[in-house]
Design a protein around this motif. Sequence first.
Motif: not given
Length: 409
Positions: A267-271, A317-319, A354-358, A368-371
């Motif tokens: 599952i894609v959790t961050h993108l 993201c989420g898929g 998760t999926c902070e950038c939609g 910006t990166v949510p490291w």
Amino acid sequence: MNSHFFRQTLLALGVLGLTACSGADLDEASGVEDVSRVEQAATCACASGQYHNGTPIPVSATYCGFRVCGVGNVNFECTSTGWVSVPGSTCGAGQCRCSGGSDDQGRAIDPNITECGFRVCGGDKKFYTCGTGGWTSTGVACSSTGGTTGSPLCLGSQAGAYCGNDSMSNAVASTLYQCPGANQAPTSSQACPNGCVVAPAGTADYCAGVQGGQGYRLPWPRANALILTQDCNDSCCNDHVGVDKYAWDFAMAGNVTFPVVAARGGIVTHLKMNSVSGCNSNACVNQANFMVIDHGDGTHSTYLHLKGGSLAAGVTCGGSVVRGQQLATAGNTGWSSANHLHFEVSGVHPGAPTCECGSTGQGCSASTVPWANFWPSTAYPTVAIQFEEWPAASTCANRAGLQMPWSMN
């Protein structure tokens, strides 16, 4: 990286650990109902309940018709209006243990969690109650998932991916839902053409076929010839060290870009995909594009320096993604001096956003990166892995310039 999350599955039939209670004052053995109510078209989840020993009852383990021996040694039943005591019933003594049953989802019922008055939705979509004489049908229609009417609702307390028949209400069994927590609407959903697989506790559910092939393959198509430009755990030669030690950078000769494919499904959790810039300095580190894929076993893979706007069709993201599926294109974003891919596997950060950038990775600042939500740390370090084509990956050495084997993807 420069140029060179536990879910607890709370099933009503799997984790309750109920204590035996007496069936002497119950009418279930004769098939007579104790409480008049609407049994249901709707699924319910009852909060603030306690077993008779005072242990809280997880909301995600309850549904309409769920019955327990509660505080005060009285049987309580979960209804559409909440917990209702069963008139004239007492519990807390005696030995009712009903074996040989299965619920309407085909899951075997553990006799160790049954007690007098314990109720389950059976395979014929009718309620069965455990009494001194064993399982007895009440003749009342039921569904432990509440059917598919109304809006889907997440019941599991742990955020993550759930099939429609796993800690969900009003959900479709063959659909995978991304849940933010208990009693909340899912943030996204994905139909599973081959069915949705309910994974063991602590592992994310997934669409059948998504995690087919649990091993790692080199993350590019087999037609591309790549070179290792930065190795793992080798301090001599500007390679990856520290919490980031099990990481590798790959590139093509001539600064040619190349497609990036999933080394393993999940599952894609961050993108993030909206940056178009980078430089050979840590001043540009937050300009990186990336994708993170959760494998459902406590680890996730990170793909870094992706080309801006190159997200492959069908990836969100989420898929879910399957091994070998194209994800994006390798790029030169962030702390980078040429087109390449940084790849690593590390521990999932439980509870992190998760999926902070939609869903398409375009919703946050390009710089910006949510490291902190996914990058390795002392608590969640990188993991030594081997690729099917390259078993020696984690031996680590001064191997920069190594011609990589042909990918099997």
